[in-house]
Scaffold this motif. Structure first.
Motif, PDB file in Angstrom:
ATOM      1  N   ASP A 176      26.317  67.365 -18.251  1.00 24.32           N
ATOM      2  CA  ASP A 176      25.971  68.280 -19.309  1.00 24.32           C
ATOM      3  C   ASP A 176      25.963  67.762 -20.628  1.00 24.32           C
ATOM      4  OD1 ASP A 176      26.413  70.558 -17.462  1.00 24.32           O
ATOM      5  OD2 ASP A 176      28.790  70.562 -17.893  1.00 24.32           O
ATOM      6  N   TYR A 177      25.231  68.336 -21.554  1.00 28.21           N
ATOM      7  CA  TYR A 177      25.299  67.777 -22.928  1.00 28.21           C
ATOM      8  C   TYR A 177      25.284  69.085 -23.660  1.00 28.21           C
ATOM      9  CZ  TYR A 177      23.428  65.662 -27.219  1.00 28.21           C
ATOM     10  OH  TYR A 177      23.511  65.023 -28.410  1.00 28.21           O
ATOM     11  N   ALA A 178      26.190  68.818 -24.699  1.00 29.10           N
ATOM     12  CA  ALA A 178      26.588  69.931 -25.785  1.00 29.10           C
ATOM     13  C   ALA A 178      25.735  69.846 -26.694  1.00 29.10           C
ATOM     14  CB  ALA A 178      28.132  69.668 -26.380  1.00 29.10           C
ATOM     15  N   VAL A 179      24.575  70.638 -26.927  1.00 30.53           N
ATOM     16  CA  VAL A 179      23.822  70.983 -27.970  1.00 30.53           C
ATOM     17  C   VAL A 179      24.295  71.563 -29.371  1.00 30.53           C
ATOM     18  CG1 VAL A 179      21.453  71.672 -28.439  1.00 30.53           C
ATOM     19  CG2 VAL A 179      21.800  70.859 -26.148  1.00 30.53           C
ATOM     20  N   THR A 180      24.893  72.559 -28.974  1.00 29.27           N
ATOM     21  CA  THR A 180      25.854  73.348 -30.114  1.00 29.27           C
ATOM     22  C   THR A 180      27.340  73.533 -29.342  1.00 29.27           C
ATOM     23  OG1 THR A 180      25.260  75.602 -29.653  1.00 29.27           O
ATOM     24  CG2 THR A 180      23.670  74.166 -30.814  1.00 29.27           C
ATOM     25  N   PRO A 181      28.246  74.021 -30.268  1.00 30.66           N
ATOM     26  CA  PRO A 181      29.352  74.368 -29.433  1.00 30.66           C
ATOM     27  C   PRO A 181      29.340  75.500 -28.313  1.00 30.66           C
ATOM     28  CG  PRO A 181      29.769  74.325 -31.897  1.00 30.66           C
ATOM     29  CD  PRO A 181      28.341  74.142 -31.578  1.00 30.66           C
ATOM     30  N   ASN A 182      28.169  76.487 -28.439  1.00 25.97           N
ATOM     31  CA  ASN A 182      28.179  77.406 -27.365  1.00 25.97           C
ATOM     32  C   ASN A 182      26.975  77.100 -26.303  1.00 25.97           C
ATOM     33  OD1 ASN A 182      28.885  78.740 -29.948  1.00 25.97           O
ATOM     34  ND2 ASN A 182      29.678  79.897 -28.378  1.00 25.97           N
ATOM     35  N   ILE A 183      26.058  76.245 -26.634  1.00 27.03           N
ATOM     36  CA  ILE A 183      25.167  76.108 -25.662  1.00 27.03           C
ATOM     37  C   ILE A 183      25.175  74.488 -25.158  1.00 27.03           C
ATOM     38  CG2 ILE A 183      22.393  75.599 -25.529  1.00 27.03           C
ATOM     39  CD1 ILE A 183      22.193  77.584 -27.731  1.00 27.03           C
ATOM     40  N   LYS A 184      24.807  74.472 -23.699  1.00 23.82           N
ATOM     41  CA  LYS A 184      25.059  73.436 -22.972  1.00 23.82           C
ATOM     42  C   LYS A 184      23.770  73.003 -22.117  1.00 23.82           C
ATOM     43  CE  LYS A 184      29.999  72.407 -23.215  1.00 23.82           C
ATOM     44  NZ  LYS A 184      31.068  72.248 -22.341  1.00 23.82           N
ATOM     45  N   VAL A 185      23.109  71.744 -22.328  1.00 22.49           N
ATOM     46  CA  VAL A 185      21.983  71.616 -21.206  1.00 22.49           C
ATOM     47  C   VAL A 185      22.457  70.646 -20.229  1.00 22.49           C
ATOM     48  CG1 VAL A 185      19.892  70.269 -20.993  1.00 22.49           C
ATOM     49  CG2 VAL A 185      20.324  71.634 -23.147  1.00 22.49           C
ATOM     50  N   ASN A 186      22.049  71.069 -19.038  1.00 25.42           N
ATOM     51  CA  ASN A 186      22.572  70.189 -17.759  1.00 25.42           C
ATOM     52  C   ASN A 186      21.373  69.750 -16.855  1.00 25.42           C
ATOM     53  OD1 ASN A 186      22.774  73.307 -17.063  1.00 25.42           O
ATOM     54  ND2 ASN A 186      22.820  72.358 -15.077  1.00 25.42           N
ATOM     55  N   LEU A 187      21.794  68.779 -16.255  1.00 25.97           N
ATOM     56  CA  LEU A 187      20.830  67.990 -15.109  1.00 25.97           C
ATOM     57  C   LEU A 187      21.676  67.986 -14.027  1.00 25.97           C
ATOM     58  CD1 LEU A 187      18.102  66.769 -14.461  1.00 25.97           C
ATOM     59  CD2 LEU A 187      19.149  64.590 -15.001  1.00 25.97           C
ATOM     60  N   ASP A 188      21.223  68.526 -12.800  1.00 31.24           N
ATOM     61  CA  ASP A 188      22.011  68.679 -11.580  1.00 31.24           C
ATOM     62  C   ASP A 188      21.064  68.170 -10.426  1.00 31.24           C
ATOM     63  OD1 ASP A 188      24.088  69.968 -13.068  1.00 31.24           O
ATOM     64  OD2 ASP A 188      23.974  71.897 -11.834  1.00 31.24           O
ATOM     65  N   TYR A 189      22.217  67.761  -9.204  1.00 34.21           N
ATOM     66  CA  TYR A 189      21.632  67.575  -8.034  1.00 34.21           C
ATOM     67  C   TYR A 189      22.220  68.447  -7.094  1.00 34.21           C
ATOM     68  CZ  TYR A 189      21.520  65.216  -3.579  1.00 34.21           C
ATOM     69  OH  TYR A 189      21.469  65.013  -2.138  1.00 34.21           O
ATOM     70  N   ARG A 190      21.406  68.988  -6.208  1.00 31.38           N
ATOM     71  CA  ARG A 190      22.127  69.994  -5.193  1.00 31.38           C
ATOM     72  C   ARG A 190      21.950  69.755  -3.844  1.00 31.38           C
ATOM     73  NH1 ARG A 190      24.092  75.434  -8.069  1.00 31.38           N
ATOM     74  NH2 ARG A 190      24.294  74.698  -9.899  1.00 31.38           N
ATOM     75  N   TYR A 191      22.820  69.691  -2.948  1.00 29.72           N
ATOM     76  CA  TYR A 191      22.295  69.604  -1.575  1.00 29.72           C
ATOM     77  C   TYR A 191      22.743  70.811  -0.862  1.00 29.72           C
ATOM     78  CZ  TYR A 191      22.126  67.796   3.232  1.00 29.72           C
ATOM     79  OH  TYR A 191      22.198  67.689   4.634  1.00 29.72           O
ATOM     80  N   LEU A 192      21.860  71.535  -0.175  1.00 33.99           N
ATOM     81  CA  LEU A 192      22.158  72.579   0.597  1.00 33.99           C
ATOM     82  C   LEU A 192      21.838  72.562   1.806  1.00 33.99           C
ATOM     83  CD1 LEU A 192      22.586  75.990  -0.189  1.00 33.99           C
ATOM     84  CD2 LEU A 192      20.099  76.103   0.256  1.00 33.99           C
ATOM     85  N   GLY A 193      22.809  73.318   2.830  1.00 37.25           N
ATOM     86  CA  GLY A 193      22.485  73.090   4.255  1.00 37.25           C
ATOM     87  C   GLY A 193      22.784  74.689   4.618  1.00 37.25           C
ATOM     88  N   THR A 194      22.411  74.987   5.995  1.00 42.74           N
ATOM     89  CA  THR A 194      22.324  76.234   6.482  1.00 42.74           C
ATOM     90  C   THR A 194      22.976  76.264   8.034  1.00 42.74           C
ATOM     91  OG1 THR A 194      20.200  76.902   7.273  1.00 42.74           O
ATOM     92  CG2 THR A 194      20.840  77.245   4.978  1.00 42.74           C
TER      93      THR A 194
END
Length: 365
Positions: A176-194
Protein backbone atom coordinates in the motif's frame (compact mmCIF):
# COMPACT_ATOMS: atom_id res chain seq x y z
CA UNK A 1 -16.78 -6.95 -21.15
CA UNK A 2 -13.44 -5.25 -21.67
CA UNK A 3 -15.32 -1.94 -21.39
CA UNK A 4 -15.91 -2.79 -17.71
CA UNK A 5 -12.15 -3.06 -17.16
CA UNK A 6 -11.53 0.30 -18.85
CA UNK A 7 -14.22 1.91 -16.66
CA UNK A 8 -12.74 0.41 -13.48
CA UNK A 9 -9.21 1.52 -14.45
CA UNK A 10 -10.52 5.02 -15.13
CA UNK A 11 -12.08 5.29 -11.66
CA UNK A 12 -8.77 4.29 -10.04
CA UNK A 13 -6.86 6.81 -12.16
CA UNK A 14 -9.28 9.64 -11.29
CA UNK A 15 -8.97 8.91 -7.57
CA UNK A 16 -5.18 9.02 -7.82
CA UNK A 17 -5.12 12.20 -9.94
CA UNK A 18 -7.62 13.87 -7.60
CA UNK A 19 -5.19 13.52 -4.72
CA UNK A 20 -2.15 14.58 -6.77
CA UNK A 21 -1.98 18.00 -5.10
CA UNK A 22 -1.52 16.27 -1.76
CA UNK A 23 1.39 14.28 -3.19
CA UNK A 24 2.98 17.45 -4.56
CA UNK A 25 2.61 19.48 -1.36
CA UNK A 26 3.39 16.96 1.39
CA UNK A 27 5.88 14.25 2.20
CA UNK A 28 4.56 10.64 2.40
CA UNK A 29 2.33 9.99 5.41
CA UNK A 30 3.67 7.95 8.29
CA UNK A 31 2.47 4.37 8.61
CA UNK A 32 -0.68 3.84 10.66
CA UNK A 33 -2.84 0.75 11.09
CA UNK A 34 -6.29 0.86 9.48
CA UNK A 35 -8.77 1.56 12.27
CA UNK A 36 -12.42 1.40 11.20
CA UNK A 37 -14.43 0.69 8.04
CA UNK A 38 -13.20 1.09 4.47
CA UNK A 39 -14.25 0.45 0.85
CA UNK A 40 -12.13 -0.19 -2.21
CA UNK A 41 -11.99 -1.25 -5.85
CA UNK A 42 -9.27 -3.10 -7.80
CA UNK A 43 -8.77 -3.92 -11.43
CA UNK A 44 -6.10 -5.63 -13.46
CA UNK A 45 -4.97 -8.60 -15.53
CA UNK A 46 -5.27 -12.29 -14.71
CA UNK A 47 -3.50 -15.34 -16.06
CA UNK A 48 -5.61 -18.52 -16.09
CA UNK A 49 -3.62 -21.75 -15.80
CA UNK A 50 -4.31 -24.62 -18.22
CA UNK A 51 -7.83 -26.07 -17.93
CA UNK A 52 -7.86 -29.89 -18.17
CA UNK A 53 -11.37 -31.43 -18.25
CA UNK A 54 -11.49 -35.13 -17.34
CA UNK A 55 -14.25 -37.56 -18.28
CA UNK A 56 -17.03 -37.43 -20.84
CA UNK A 57 -14.68 -38.03 -23.78
CA UNK A 58 -12.94 -34.63 -23.54
CA UNK A 59 -9.76 -35.48 -21.60
CA UNK A 60 -7.38 -32.92 -23.18
CA UNK A 61 -5.67 -29.72 -22.00
CA UNK A 62 -6.79 -26.28 -23.11
CA UNK A 63 -5.32 -22.81 -22.80
CA UNK A 64 -7.47 -19.72 -22.21
CA UNK A 65 -6.34 -16.20 -23.08
CA UNK A 66 -5.16 -13.81 -20.37
CA UNK A 67 -7.87 -11.26 -19.69
CA UNK A 68 -9.39 -8.86 -17.14
CA UNK A 69 -10.43 -9.13 -13.49
CA UNK A 70 -12.33 -6.56 -11.40
CA UNK A 71 -12.97 -6.59 -7.64
CA UNK A 72 -14.81 -4.56 -5.03
CA UNK A 73 -14.20 -4.82 -1.27
CA UNK A 74 -15.86 -3.68 1.97
CA UNK A 75 -13.75 -4.16 5.08
CA UNK A 76 -12.89 -3.20 8.64
CA UNK A 77 -9.49 -2.56 10.24
CA UNK A 78 -9.02 -3.37 13.93
CA UNK A 79 -6.21 -0.87 14.57
CA UNK A 80 -3.60 -3.60 15.26
CA UNK A 81 -2.62 -4.63 11.71
CA UNK A 82 -5.46 -7.10 11.11
CA UNK A 83 -8.24 -6.40 8.60
CA UNK A 84 -11.33 -8.44 7.64
CA UNK A 85 -13.11 -7.83 4.35
CA UNK A 86 -15.83 -9.07 1.99
CA UNK A 87 -14.80 -9.19 -1.66
CA UNK A 88 -16.88 -9.55 -4.80
CA UNK A 89 -15.25 -10.03 -8.19
CA UNK A 90 -15.59 -11.14 -11.81
CA UNK A 91 -13.04 -12.74 -14.15
CA UNK A 92 -13.29 -13.38 -17.92
CA UNK A 93 -11.15 -15.45 -20.33
CA UNK A 94 -11.66 -16.33 -23.99
CA UNK A 95 -10.55 -19.79 -25.16
CA UNK A 96 -7.14 -19.73 -26.86
CA UNK A 97 -6.49 -23.29 -28.05
CA UNK A 98 -7.18 -26.96 -27.26
CA UNK A 99 -4.26 -29.39 -27.37
CA UNK A 100 -4.33 -31.65 -30.45
CA UNK A 101 -7.50 -30.17 -31.95
CA UNK A 102 -6.90 -28.21 -35.14
CA UNK A 103 -10.51 -27.07 -35.64
CA UNK A 104 -12.00 -23.65 -35.10
CA UNK A 105 -11.85 -22.67 -31.44
CA UNK A 106 -14.41 -20.62 -29.57
CA UNK A 107 -16.15 -20.05 -26.26
CA UNK A 108 -15.09 -18.51 -22.99
CA UNK A 109 -14.90 -18.89 -19.22
CA UNK A 110 -16.56 -16.40 -16.89
CA UNK A 111 -16.15 -16.63 -13.10
CA UNK A 112 -17.99 -14.64 -10.43
CA UNK A 113 -16.57 -14.83 -6.89
CA UNK A 114 -17.57 -13.86 -3.35
CA UNK A 115 -14.76 -14.17 -0.79
CA UNK A 116 -14.10 -13.51 2.90
CA UNK A 117 -10.51 -12.30 3.37
CA UNK A 118 -8.22 -11.90 6.36
CA UNK A 119 -5.33 -9.46 5.78
CA UNK A 120 -2.40 -8.34 7.94
CA UNK A 121 -0.64 -5.00 7.37
CA UNK A 122 3.08 -5.07 8.25
CA UNK A 123 4.53 -1.99 10.00
CA UNK A 124 7.94 -1.34 8.34
CA UNK A 125 9.23 0.37 11.52
CA UNK A 126 8.99 -2.97 13.38
CA UNK A 127 11.45 -4.35 10.81
CA UNK A 128 13.85 -1.45 11.41
CA UNK A 129 13.26 0.26 8.03
CA UNK A 130 11.74 3.68 7.20
CA UNK A 131 8.16 3.77 5.86
CA UNK A 132 8.19 6.52 3.21
CA UNK A 133 4.42 6.01 3.03
CA UNK A 134 4.68 2.36 1.87
CA UNK A 135 3.60 -0.73 3.82
CA UNK A 136 3.35 -4.41 2.72
CA UNK A 137 0.47 -6.76 3.49
CA UNK A 138 -0.33 -10.48 3.22
CA UNK A 139 -3.61 -12.37 3.48
CA UNK A 140 -5.75 -15.39 2.69
CA UNK A 141 -9.38 -15.81 1.63
CA UNK A 142 -12.07 -18.45 1.22
CA UNK A 143 -15.48 -18.33 -0.42
CA UNK A 144 -17.66 -19.18 -3.42
CA UNK A 145 -17.08 -19.13 -7.17
CA UNK A 146 -19.60 -19.63 -9.97
CA UNK A 147 -17.70 -20.82 -13.05
CA UNK A 148 -19.52 -20.69 -16.40
CA UNK A 149 -18.13 -22.32 -19.58
CA UNK A 150 -19.82 -20.79 -22.63
CA UNK A 151 -19.71 -23.10 -25.69
CA UNK A 152 -15.99 -23.85 -25.18
CA UNK A 153 -14.26 -26.15 -27.60
CA UNK A 154 -14.03 -28.29 -29.58
CA UNK A 155 -12.56 -30.84 -27.14
CA UNK A 156 -12.13 -34.02 -29.21
CA UNK A 157 -14.93 -32.68 -31.38
CA UNK A 158 -17.22 -31.84 -28.40
CA UNK A 159 -18.37 -28.55 -26.90
CA UNK A 160 -18.47 -27.87 -23.12
CA UNK A 161 -21.12 -25.59 -21.63
CA UNK A 162 -22.86 -24.93 -18.32
CA UNK A 163 -22.04 -23.57 -14.88
CA UNK A 164 -21.34 -24.88 -11.39
CA UNK A 165 -20.91 -23.42 -7.89
CA UNK A 166 -17.47 -24.20 -6.45
CA UNK A 167 -15.50 -23.69 -3.23
CA UNK A 168 -12.74 -21.10 -3.81
CA UNK A 169 -9.61 -20.10 -1.92
CA UNK A 170 -6.92 -17.49 -2.48
CA UNK A 171 -3.58 -16.09 -1.27
CA UNK A 172 -2.89 -12.35 -1.26
CA UNK A 173 0.32 -10.29 -1.14
CA UNK A 174 0.83 -6.64 -1.95
CA UNK A 175 1.95 -3.17 -0.92
CA UNK A 176 0.00 0.00 0.00
CA UNK A 177 0.96 3.66 -0.46
CA UNK A 178 -0.70 6.37 1.67
CA UNK A 179 -1.71 9.18 -0.70
CA UNK A 180 -3.60 11.03 2.07
CA UNK A 181 -4.59 9.99 5.63
CA UNK A 182 -7.81 8.51 4.17
CA UNK A 183 -6.78 7.26 0.70
CA UNK A 184 -4.39 4.38 -0.03
CA UNK A 185 -3.32 3.04 -3.42
CA UNK A 186 -2.39 -0.65 -3.51
CA UNK A 187 -0.65 -3.07 -5.88
CA UNK A 188 -1.71 -6.69 -5.27
CA UNK A 189 -0.87 -10.22 -6.40
CA UNK A 190 -3.58 -12.88 -5.94
CA UNK A 191 -3.58 -16.63 -6.50
CA UNK A 192 -7.10 -18.12 -6.79
CA UNK A 193 -8.02 -21.80 -6.88
CA UNK A 194 -11.30 -23.78 -6.92
CA UNK A 195 -12.52 -27.31 -6.35
CA UNK A 196 -13.74 -29.48 -9.25
CA UNK A 197 -16.98 -28.52 -10.99
CA UNK A 198 -19.23 -30.56 -13.29
CA UNK A 199 -20.10 -29.28 -16.80
CA UNK A 200 -22.20 -30.57 -19.68
CA UNK A 201 -20.63 -31.99 -22.88
CA UNK A 202 -22.38 -31.81 -26.25
CA UNK A 203 -22.21 -35.64 -26.56
CA UNK A 204 -24.64 -35.96 -23.64
CA UNK A 205 -21.98 -36.78 -21.01
CA UNK A 206 -20.50 -34.61 -18.27
CA UNK A 207 -16.91 -33.66 -17.47
CA UNK A 208 -15.14 -32.32 -14.40
CA UNK A 209 -12.44 -29.66 -14.03
CA UNK A 210 -11.08 -27.14 -11.54
CA UNK A 211 -9.62 -23.67 -12.15
CA UNK A 212 -6.56 -21.78 -10.90
CA UNK A 213 -5.39 -18.33 -11.90
CA UNK A 214 -2.94 -15.59 -10.92
CA UNK A 215 -3.78 -11.89 -11.04
CA UNK A 216 -1.96 -8.56 -10.73
CA UNK A 217 -4.24 -5.69 -9.67
CA UNK A 218 -4.03 -1.95 -9.04
CA UNK A 219 -6.56 -0.59 -6.54
CA UNK A 220 -7.57 2.29 -4.34
CA UNK A 221 -9.41 2.25 -1.02
CA UNK A 222 -10.96 4.89 1.18
CA UNK A 223 -10.69 4.55 4.96
CA UNK A 224 -13.45 6.30 6.92
CA UNK A 225 -11.72 6.46 10.30
CA UNK A 226 -8.08 7.46 9.69
CA UNK A 227 -6.21 8.41 12.88
CA UNK A 228 -5.77 12.13 13.62
CA UNK A 229 -2.32 13.71 13.13
CA UNK A 230 -0.07 13.71 16.22
CA UNK A 231 -0.41 16.78 18.48
CA UNK A 232 2.27 19.50 18.24
CA UNK A 233 4.93 19.68 20.96
CA UNK A 234 3.71 21.54 24.07
CA UNK A 235 4.82 25.18 24.32
CA UNK A 236 7.43 26.08 26.88
CA UNK A 237 5.88 27.67 29.96
CA UNK A 238 7.33 31.07 30.88
CA UNK A 239 8.14 31.74 34.53
CA UNK A 240 5.66 33.96 36.38
CA UNK A 241 6.94 37.55 36.86
CA UNK A 242 8.08 38.59 40.32
CA UNK A 243 5.80 40.91 42.33
CA UNK A 244 6.24 44.56 41.37
CA UNK A 245 6.83 45.64 44.96
CA UNK A 246 9.89 43.43 45.47
CA UNK A 247 13.13 43.81 43.52
CA UNK A 248 13.53 40.97 41.03
CA UNK A 249 16.59 38.79 41.59
CA UNK A 250 18.98 38.31 38.72
CA UNK A 251 17.56 35.42 36.63
CA UNK A 252 19.53 32.23 36.36
CA UNK A 253 20.47 31.55 32.72
CA UNK A 254 18.53 28.70 31.16
CA UNK A 255 20.58 25.49 31.34
CA UNK A 256 18.61 23.08 29.13
CA UNK A 257 16.43 23.05 26.01
CA UNK A 258 14.14 20.45 24.38
CA UNK A 259 14.11 19.92 20.57
CA UNK A 260 11.23 17.78 19.23
CA UNK A 261 11.13 15.66 16.03
CA UNK A 262 8.50 14.16 13.73
CA UNK A 263 7.85 10.39 13.79
CA UNK A 264 10.77 8.34 12.40
CA UNK A 265 12.57 11.57 11.38
CA UNK A 266 15.88 13.16 12.41
CA UNK A 267 15.73 16.42 10.49
CA UNK A 268 15.49 19.66 12.51
CA UNK A 269 12.16 21.37 11.67
CA UNK A 270 11.66 25.13 11.43
CA UNK A 271 10.06 25.20 14.90
CA UNK A 272 12.92 23.16 16.38
CA UNK A 273 15.47 25.46 14.68
CA UNK A 274 14.15 28.38 16.73
CA UNK A 275 14.85 26.44 19.93
CA UNK A 276 18.37 25.59 18.73
CA UNK A 277 19.01 29.26 17.90
CA UNK A 278 17.92 30.31 21.41
CA UNK A 279 20.37 27.82 22.91
CA UNK A 280 23.20 29.00 20.64
CA UNK A 281 22.50 32.66 21.47
CA UNK A 282 22.69 31.93 25.21
CA UNK A 283 26.00 30.10 24.75
CA UNK A 284 27.43 33.09 22.82
CA UNK A 285 26.65 35.63 25.59
CA UNK A 286 30.01 34.99 27.21
CA UNK A 287 29.15 32.27 29.73
CA UNK A 288 31.82 29.56 29.49
CA UNK A 289 29.87 26.37 28.90
CA UNK A 290 30.21 22.76 27.80
CA UNK A 291 27.27 21.44 25.79
CA UNK A 292 25.80 17.93 25.86
CA UNK A 293 23.14 16.88 23.29
CA UNK A 294 21.22 13.68 24.09
CA UNK A 295 18.94 12.08 21.47
CA UNK A 296 15.79 10.12 22.38
CA UNK A 297 13.12 8.06 20.56
CA UNK A 298 9.61 6.78 21.27
CA UNK A 299 8.87 3.06 21.72
CA UNK A 300 7.82 2.16 18.14
CA UNK A 301 10.36 -0.19 16.50
CA UNK A 302 13.31 -2.26 17.69
CA UNK A 303 15.79 -1.10 20.34
CA UNK A 304 18.65 -1.29 17.80
CA UNK A 305 16.82 0.86 15.23
CA UNK A 306 15.76 3.47 17.81
CA UNK A 307 19.30 3.71 19.24
CA UNK A 308 20.61 4.66 15.78
CA UNK A 309 17.68 7.05 15.23
CA UNK A 310 18.31 8.83 18.55
CA UNK A 311 22.01 9.26 17.69
CA UNK A 312 21.06 10.77 14.31
CA UNK A 313 18.80 13.25 16.14
CA UNK A 314 21.61 14.24 18.50
CA UNK A 315 24.03 14.67 15.59
CA UNK A 316 21.47 16.80 13.69
CA UNK A 317 21.09 19.19 16.66
CA UNK A 318 24.90 19.40 17.03
CA UNK A 319 25.21 20.31 13.35
CA UNK A 320 22.56 23.05 13.81
CA UNK A 321 24.43 24.48 16.85
CA UNK A 322 27.69 24.56 14.85
CA UNK A 323 25.86 26.29 11.99
CA UNK A 324 24.71 28.91 14.54
CA UNK A 325 28.33 29.69 15.46
CA UNK A 326 29.23 27.37 18.35
CA UNK A 327 32.64 25.61 18.35
CA UNK A 328 32.48 21.92 17.49
CA UNK A 329 34.84 20.77 20.28
CA UNK A 330 32.53 22.11 23.01
CA UNK A 331 29.60 19.86 21.97
CA UNK A 332 29.21 16.21 22.97
CA UNK A 333 26.44 13.92 21.61
CA UNK A 334 24.80 10.76 22.93
CA UNK A 335 21.91 8.58 21.69
CA UNK A 336 19.90 6.63 24.29
CA UNK A 337 17.21 5.09 22.04
CA UNK A 338 13.86 4.41 23.68
CA UNK A 339 15.18 4.53 27.25
CA UNK A 340 14.79 7.54 29.60
CA UNK A 341 11.30 8.41 28.25
CA UNK A 342 9.88 11.86 28.99
CA UNK A 343 6.37 10.32 28.96
CA UNK A 344 6.38 6.64 30.05
CA UNK A 345 4.44 4.46 27.54
CA UNK A 346 4.18 0.74 26.69
CA UNK A 347 6.27 -0.61 23.81
CA UNK A 348 5.04 0.25 20.31
CA UNK A 349 3.28 3.55 21.24
CA UNK A 350 3.81 6.77 19.31
CA UNK A 351 4.39 9.61 21.80
CA UNK A 352 5.48 12.98 20.28
CA UNK A 353 7.15 14.19 23.52
CA UNK A 354 9.48 11.16 23.52
CA UNK A 355 10.80 11.99 20.03
CA UNK A 356 13.29 14.62 21.19
CA UNK A 357 16.85 15.76 21.83
CA UNK A 358 17.92 17.65 24.97
CA UNK A 359 20.56 20.42 24.98
CA UNK A 360 22.22 20.77 28.40
CA UNK A 361 24.76 23.41 29.45
CA UNK A 362 27.50 22.92 32.06
CA UNK A 363 30.45 25.07 33.11
CA UNK A 364 33.73 24.46 31.34
CA UNK A 365 36.54 23.39 33.72
Amino acid sequence: MKQHLRTLTGVIALATIGSGSALAQTSPYDFSYTNGPYVGIEGGWQFLNHVSPRGGGVGVNSHFKNDYVGLGVVGYGFGNGFRAELEGGHRYNGLGYVTGDGGNRGGSLGMTTAMVNGIYDINPALLGIPTYGFSPHVGIGVGWARARLNDAGPYNGNIISGHDDLFAYQGIAGVDYAVTPNIKVNLDYRYLGTTNGTFAVSNGATTKTSFTDQAVLLGVRYEFNAPPPPPPPPPEVAAAPAPAAAPAPAPEPQRSFQVFFDFDKSNVTDTASQTVQQAAELARTGHPVSIKVTGHADTVGSAKYNLKLSQRRADAVKAALIADGLPQDEIQTLGVGKTDLLVPTPDGVREPQNRRATIEFGNNP
